[in-house]
Design an enzyme around this catalytic site. Structure first.
Site, PDB file in Angstrom:
ATOM      1  N   SER A 167       1.668  -9.824  -1.095  1.00 50.23           N
ATOM      2  CA  SER A 167       1.253  -8.432  -0.894  1.00 50.23           C
ATOM      3  C   SER A 167       1.575  -7.859   0.484  1.00 50.23           C
ATOM      4  O   SER A 167       1.772  -6.658   0.617  1.00 50.23           O
ATOM      5  CB  SER A 167      -0.245  -8.281  -1.187  1.00 50.23           C
ATOM      6  N   GLU A 186      -9.743   6.642   3.775  1.00 49.96           N
ATOM      7  CA  GLU A 186     -10.633   5.675   4.411  1.00 49.96           C
ATOM      8  C   GLU A 186      -9.806   4.435   4.703  1.00 49.96           C
ATOM      9  O   GLU A 186      -8.809   4.180   4.025  1.00 49.96           O
ATOM     10  CB  GLU A 186     -11.793   5.317   3.470  1.00 49.96           C
ATOM     11  N   LYS A 194       0.811  -1.225   0.000  1.00 45.46           N
ATOM     12  CA  LYS A 194       0.000   0.000   0.000  1.00 45.46           C
ATOM     13  C   LYS A 194       0.844   1.274   0.000  1.00 45.46           C
ATOM     14  O   LYS A 194       0.450   2.287  -0.548  1.00 45.46           O
ATOM     15  CB  LYS A 194      -0.951   0.000   1.196  1.00 45.46           C
TER      16      LYS A 194
HETATM   17  C1  LIG Z   1      -5.156  -4.024   1.581  1.00 48.38           C
HETATM   18  C2  LIG Z   1      -4.482  -5.301   1.287  1.00 48.38           C
HETATM   19  C3  LIG Z   1      -4.903  -6.159   0.242  1.00 48.38           C
HETATM   20  C4  LIG Z   1      -6.123  -5.888  -0.582  1.00 48.38           C
HETATM   21  O1  LIG Z   1      -6.117  -4.699  -1.314  1.00 48.38           O
HETATM   22  P1  LIG Z   1      -5.842  -4.649  -2.872  1.00 48.38           P
HETATM   23  O2  LIG Z   1      -6.136  -3.257  -3.254  1.00 48.38           O
HETATM   24  O3  LIG Z   1      -6.758  -5.633  -3.524  1.00 48.38           O
HETATM   25  O4  LIG Z   1      -4.425  -5.017  -3.091  1.00 48.38           O
HETATM   26  C5  LIG Z   1      -4.172  -7.300  -0.019  1.00 48.38           C
HETATM   27  N1  LIG Z   1      -3.095  -7.624   0.729  1.00 48.38           N
HETATM   28  C6  LIG Z   1      -2.663  -6.849   1.734  1.00 48.38           C
HETATM   29  C7  LIG Z   1      -1.469  -7.277   2.521  1.00 48.38           C
HETATM   30  C8  LIG Z   1      -3.344  -5.658   2.063  1.00 48.38           C
HETATM   31  O5  LIG Z   1      -2.899  -4.894   3.072  1.00 48.38           O
END
Ligand SMILES: *Cc1c(COP(=O)(O)O)cnc(C)c1O
Length: 394
Positions: A376, A110, A88
């Protein structure tokens, strides 16, 4: 060809459906975002912060024990190693630099699980800009450690007390704030959702993920293309970043992993591509979970980051056009993957990311395939959930 037109449409999905009062803000962004992002001093500052503050490039790691288990070459793109623990921050750094160039003095955001709130509070501290994060009252209680982080970073967390008191209500509050403060405020949206130009702007900021994959794969495997890219999809920003430079390389399969919650047909799910229909949510036309008369159906997933009733318009288009293959993963399957990956590779993934790993159990592939999983985020924030369910899986 996967492209976005100048009105912000990917095929039939996207656009900007906004109240009249927001028109000046969104129009200002639409007219300036590409020009600003293309400016040499902007690019230099963005790249420097990604390198020295976030810690990029994030490694591409050949997971040997997972590869042996699944009989394929599995690489992990390590977004979990970024500062603040997820992808993020790539987007929030980009948007804070953009907000500065637009002369904005106040940032709103948000957040659901608090990950985007923390990433936004972080970059506001970095730049000395006032930060207000809207968060559902229920989420504030569920995600106390992230609320504490935001406070520590100097942000104000404002509870959203309407509706189900979760993410979509926090989003509504943030939009209301923006309408009331059009001059001095920039709204940092955390995923590839919202009115045009947000989905495209966020995808471009996250595209650094696949930009690095191109040369990292060339280095490690001798070619830029993997056979398969797997990513989880909440709104879809980490997936958009991992797919971006491969969107028009048809030979690369794109797997979009959604949260099935207690099961796709259970009534407690967030599998939007299966359960969703065309509609408008938070400013764009996309797929969303709704009743026949257009009321939003509350989504459910054990993972707060995937617990959203829509998906970004890019992903709606990729799935409807057949370019991306959707896979739905239940809470139980994701938990099993989280324990498995932790103990096979010594990496505790975020619950969201654990869904992406479970796709290895569902898709067909060959033993010669190179598979990249976009890791992610890290699982520190989910430890309480992991420990609560631990005994059921061991
Ligand atoms: C917020 C988040 C997601 C989901 O958000 P996307 O916009 O779909 O990427 C996925 N993995 C992690 C670790 C997150 O913090």
């Amino acid at each position: 060809m996967i492209t976005i037109d100048n009105k912000g449409y990917y095929g039939e999905f996207g656009g900007a459906f906004i109240p009249e009062m927001l028109h000046p803000n969104v129009e200002e962004l639409r007219q300036l975002y590409l020009e600003i992002m293309d400016d040499e001093t902007f690019k230099k500052e963005f790249q420097q912060l990604l390198r020295d503050y976030v810690g990029r490039p994030s490694p591409l790691y050949l997971a040997e024990r997972l590869s042996a288990h699944y009989n394929a070459s599995i690489y992990l793109k390590r977004e979990d190693l970024n500062h603040t623990g997820a992808h993020k921050i790539n987007n929030t750094i980009g948007q804070i630099l953009l907000a500065q160039r637009l002369g904005k003095k106040r940032i709103i955001a948000e957040t659901g699980a608090g990950q985007h709130g923390v990433a936004t509070a972080t970059v506001c501290a970095l730049k000395g800009i006032k930060c207000i994060v809207y968060m559902g009252e229920v989420d504030i209680k569920r995600q106390a450690p992230n609320v504490a982080r935001m406070k520590m970073l100097g942000a104000e967390v404002r509870p959203a007390r309407s509706g189900s008191k979760t993410l979509k209500d926090a989003t509504n509050e943030a939009i209301r704030d923006w309408i009331n403060n059009p001059e001095d405020t920039h709204y940092i949206i955390g995923s590839v959702v919202g009115p045009h130009p947000y989905p495209d702007m966020v995808a471009r900021f996250q595209s650094v993920i696949s930009e690095e994959m191109l040369w990292q794969l060339l280095d490690q495997t001798g070619k830029e293309d993997p056979d398969i890219i797997i990513a989880c999809v909440g709104g879809g920003s980490n997936a958009a970043g991992a797919y971006y430079h491969y969107l028009n390389r048809e030979q690369v399969r794109l797997i979009a992993v959604e949260a099935a919650g207690l099961g796709v047909e259970s009534g407690e799910s967030a599998a939007t591509s299966v359960l969703g229909s065309k509609g408008i949510i938070h400013g764009s036309r996309t797929l969303l979970m709704q009743t026949p008369d257009g009321q939003i159906i509350e989504p459910y997933s054990i993972s707060a980051g995937l617990d959203y009733p829509g998906i970004g318009p890019l992903h709606a288009h990729l799935i409807k056009s057949g370019r991306a293959e959707p896979v739905s993963i239940t809470d139980k399957e994701a938990l099993a993957s989280a324990y498995f990956v932790s103990q096979k590779e010594g990496i505790i993934p975020a619950l969201e990311t654990a869904h992406a790993f479970s796709a290895l159990e569902k898709i067909k592939y060959n033993s010669t395939d190179v598979i990249v999983i976009n890791l992610s985020g890290r699982g520190d924030k989910d430890l309480e959930t992991y420990i609560k369910h631990y005994d059921k899986f061991h």
